[in-house]
Design a protein around this motif. Sequence first.
Motif, mmCIF file in Angstrom:
data_model
loop_
_atom_site.group_PDB
_atom_site.id
_atom_site.type_symbol
_atom_site.label_atom_id
_atom_site.label_comp_id
_atom_site.label_asym_id
_atom_site.label_seq_id
_atom_site.Cartn_x
_atom_site.Cartn_y
_atom_site.Cartn_z
ATOM 1 N N LYS A 14 19.143 103.580 -8.226
ATOM 2 C CA LYS A 14 19.513 103.204 -6.859
ATOM 3 C C LYS A 14 18.437 102.386 -6.180
ATOM 4 C CE LYS A 14 22.491 107.236 -6.164
ATOM 5 N NZ LYS A 14 22.704 108.492 -5.414
ATOM 6 N N GLN A 15 17.165 102.655 -6.506
ATOM 7 C CA GLN A 15 16.067 101.993 -5.817
ATOM 8 C C GLN A 15 15.770 100.600 -6.384
ATOM 9 O OE1 GLN A 15 12.519 104.359 -5.658
ATOM 10 N NE2 GLN A 15 11.375 102.825 -4.493
ATOM 11 N N TYR A 16 15.912 100.409 -7.737
ATOM 12 C CA TYR A 16 15.440 99.170 -8.340
ATOM 13 C C TYR A 16 16.518 98.355 -9.064
ATOM 14 C CZ TYR A 16 10.781 101.077 -7.509
ATOM 15 O OH TYR A 16 9.651 101.585 -6.913
ATOM 16 N N CYS A 17 17.583 98.996 -9.549
ATOM 17 C CA CYS A 17 18.519 98.297 -10.427
ATOM 18 C C CYS A 17 19.588 97.545 -9.643
ATOM 19 C CB CYS A 17 19.190 99.294 -11.359
ATOM 20 S SG CYS A 17 18.036 100.052 -12.518
ATOM 21 N N ASP A 18 20.055 96.440 -10.240
ATOM 22 C CA ASP A 18 21.150 95.670 -9.644
ATOM 23 C C ASP A 18 22.490 96.335 -9.937
ATOM 24 O OD1 ASP A 18 19.511 93.548 -8.678
ATOM 25 O OD2 ASP A 18 19.290 92.870 -10.751
ATOM 26 N N GLY A 19 22.568 97.093 -10.977
ATOM 27 C CA GLY A 19 23.792 97.779 -11.322
ATOM 28 C C GLY A 19 23.571 98.624 -12.553
ATOM 29 N N TYR A 20 24.573 99.394 -12.920
ATOM 30 C CA TYR A 20 24.403 100.287 -14.061
ATOM 31 C C TYR A 20 25.736 100.579 -14.700
ATOM 32 C CZ TYR A 20 25.858 104.049 -10.893
ATOM 33 O OH TYR A 20 26.554 104.824 -10.007
ATOM 34 N N TYR A 21 25.650 101.014 -15.993
ATOM 35 C CA TYR A 21 26.815 101.461 -16.744
ATOM 36 C C TYR A 21 26.633 102.943 -17.046
ATOM 37 C CZ TYR A 21 27.950 96.539 -17.737
ATOM 38 O OH TYR A 21 28.256 95.213 -17.636
ATOM 39 N N ASN A 22 27.688 103.677 -16.899
ATOM 40 C CA ASN A 22 27.674 105.072 -17.318
ATOM 41 C C ASN A 22 28.200 105.158 -18.756
ATOM 42 O OD1 ASN A 22 26.599 106.764 -15.328
ATOM 43 N ND2 ASN A 22 28.419 106.545 -14.060
ATOM 44 N N ILE A 23 27.510 105.891 -19.586
ATOM 45 C CA ILE A 23 27.942 106.086 -20.970
ATOM 46 C C ILE A 23 28.187 107.560 -21.187
ATOM 47 C CG2 ILE A 23 27.350 105.752 -23.405
ATOM 48 C CD1 ILE A 23 25.441 103.576 -22.599
ATOM 49 N N ASN A 24 29.378 107.860 -21.667
ATOM 50 C CA ASN A 24 29.748 109.250 -21.898
ATOM 51 C C ASN A 24 30.470 109.349 -23.242
ATOM 52 O OD1 ASN A 24 30.217 111.986 -21.549
ATOM 53 N ND2 ASN A 24 32.082 111.657 -20.354
#
Length: 871
Positions: free
Chosen positions: A202-212
């Motif tokens: 939340k503080q540094y990334c432009d976005g993220y993927y969740n892997i499950n």
Amino acid sequence: MIQLTDVCKSYYRGSRNEIEVLKNINLSLPDKGLIALCGKSGSGKTTLLNVIGGLIKIDKGEIFFNEKNVTNENVTERSRQIAYIFQNYCLNAEKTVFENVEDSLKISGMKDKAEIHKRVIDALKKVGLEQYSGRYPGSISGGQQQRVAVARAIVKEPNIILADEPTGNLDEKNKNLVMQLLRSVSSKCLVILVTHDLDIVKQYCDGYYNINEGVVSALISNVSQSEEIVTSTNNENKKNTANDNTLDTILKKKIGGLYNWKDSVASGYNAAFGKKSGHKALRYCLILLSIFLVLISAVFATGVRRLKNADTYNHHIFVGFVSDEEKAREIEQVFASGEHGIDNMIYAEGIYYENGIIRCRLADYENTLMNDSDKNSVYFYFTGNILPISMLTKRSDQDEVTISLGEKEALITTTLAKQLTDKGTMKYLSSPEDIVGIWIGNEQIYRVSGVIESDEPIMYINDDYYNSSRYELQFYHVNFKKAEKGIEDGSIVVVRNLPPEMSGSDPSDQVVINGIHLNIKNIVDVYYPYEKWLLDECAEVKKTEEEYCGDLGCTLFEYYDYFTNEYEKYLRYCSEHRENVYFDKCMEMALDGNEKMLFWLKAVLIANYDFYYAQAFYTDNLRYPDENELVECHYDYPDPYIELNEESEGVLSEREKGITYLLTDGDYDRCATSFGRTEGYGLETIRRPNAYVVFHTTDPVSADDYANKLFDTSDANGFSYFSPLKEIENERKKIMKEEVFSFVLWGAVVLVALYVIYFVTANNLEKRGKEFAISRCLGVSKKNIAYGFCIETTMIVTATAGSAALGASIVIWSLLNGQYAVFLENMMYYPLLMGIVIIVLLVVTGLLCSLLKIMFFLRKDPGDIIVSMEI
């Protein structure tokens, strides 16, 4: 920029334990920005990161970089575009901070030292560590080490940075520092971060993927960081990707290289002898084993020498027992026709036959040109044969070639010369050229006048001397010579050097020699005793010792001086009438002023009357002639000759061979090579239905077949036929049986040594495995890693086992060439070639073991190695 299509990855495929880690992944990643892969442990996020970096091969699907299919590219080929940051820093503890960062540029192919230095310092400045460039990783904190890892990643200006939980081991302060660095570089390249820390996302990334469970969700944008995630779909972004990276313009084409010869050798040496080498006991064991291997090889090699020497039988010399005249005539005809390559033969009443070996003794030799008083000559038995020089000239391709030898000269072959140099005690005789000029022989002594090339051990001598030796083998009590003139074929002249009462009955008209009948043409007496000369020439009668001593009361010494006071005149008469009276070299020397020789000859005269008193007379006066002078007398005038009787401490023995037979050249040769009865005046009656024939052949195989059929009976000792071909085979079998324990012991030591080398190799790989795994992830090629490891491990083996073997070899060579050589040569045999082979064997084994271990190690994907080593 990055696109994954239907990517699947499973572990333990095809087994009941198969685990599907990635399931039909379809993913598009932007050209820039900081993107996170999130998920719980075991969800597949690290596997996905390694797939993107080329560290793990996929089972199914495709991967595209800038629309280029890179599915089958390995990590080395992607290393310029991708950089890797590990959770545990993974810096090389043996290198400085500067060297760790510059490795990234070296792997990418940069060679310009000035440019490397500039870029490394710039990268360290960006992470705030330029002042630590000369320090080692162990001397800085964990946060600083991770910043060094970031500098290593950004120094080559990659298009993609893969960071696998780079803040997992950092405190809050260093975590923020590292993330700020990654955030700053993400404006120019894509940073893919694996993490489970949502606060960082939340503080540094432009976005993220969740892997499950191997399934990737859609991209979740982090609006707090960016209004829009750039997805790299427009042409403008495509143009700004790789072209923004100016590093490619100064890199060489060859990439993936990090390990070089110099550094690998130094690393191997330090591993062997450095303070931090580790596992020293294993290397000490290897050193001791190498020394023991050299020692056991030197002992084992005595069997090898015996096997080699088994072939030193002269393949061309055969001996057989001739049981009747029919067989004798047959072999004579074969010899005359040249069948089966038989070009020389000689009959003998006896042979030197011991332990299945027929030998020709040539030795007890010394170099007469050097002072060798501190060395002792030793009798050696050399396998060889003596042949006439005419045989050599007959074999020559040039008909006009002639070689003449004096009576005491000889030519020897290189094979025989090698026996003399290899087995002799004179260590300065080391080459065939050294043999020229020395004297060799036993009963007959010859000076070597030259050495010729041949694979046979042969000594060539003067034809006349050779033929006379044929007679020596058959007739020990008479002497045969070639007449210079006045005799025709079929005739013989008898020359007597004995008084009439010792000559026996008057001769008949003929003598028979080896079945050949010869007419006696003349009988010549050359015996003219001193006392008869006194009567005939001086008309003087000497008193007997009783008369002389009785009248004067003198001693026997004075009487013999009285008896021999005319002896010099007698010698002078013999010299002036030597065509009719016996005159030898000893008499000539006495006339020439050799007083000791004159006194010695007087002792011979006295011995005819009182042998034991002559011995006392000779010994008490202590006037001995020089021994070399006596030898010269003996060999210059072989018949009749005078020799020292060793058993009676120097008193002269009786003159032997009192009758000499003069024949023509043709009869001389015919009698020497014939077979049959011998009888007549001066000859003991010899009827020879049995004899031994020694023959030489240029076609051993054919002659062997022929001889096997010819010699079908045995002598009283069971001997029938000596075949050198069969003897070599039997000797080898015998040696192999006797040396089987040595072979087994040597093989066991070699296997143990190789096993220890393998453990040394495995130990070194265990020590360096983590570094090599990291190097693979950073883009170092398999070939370069294998090269560096093989050089390094080979250096370890060379520095330990090789140097120990060399030192032990030098010690053994010194002993076998020193004053103890005579005692050690029967226990050890260690030629130079064997030492070289052992050292090469150890070094090559180290190389092969290291190559085998590293190839198995590199068969795994870099990502799997990372997981297995918990990097």
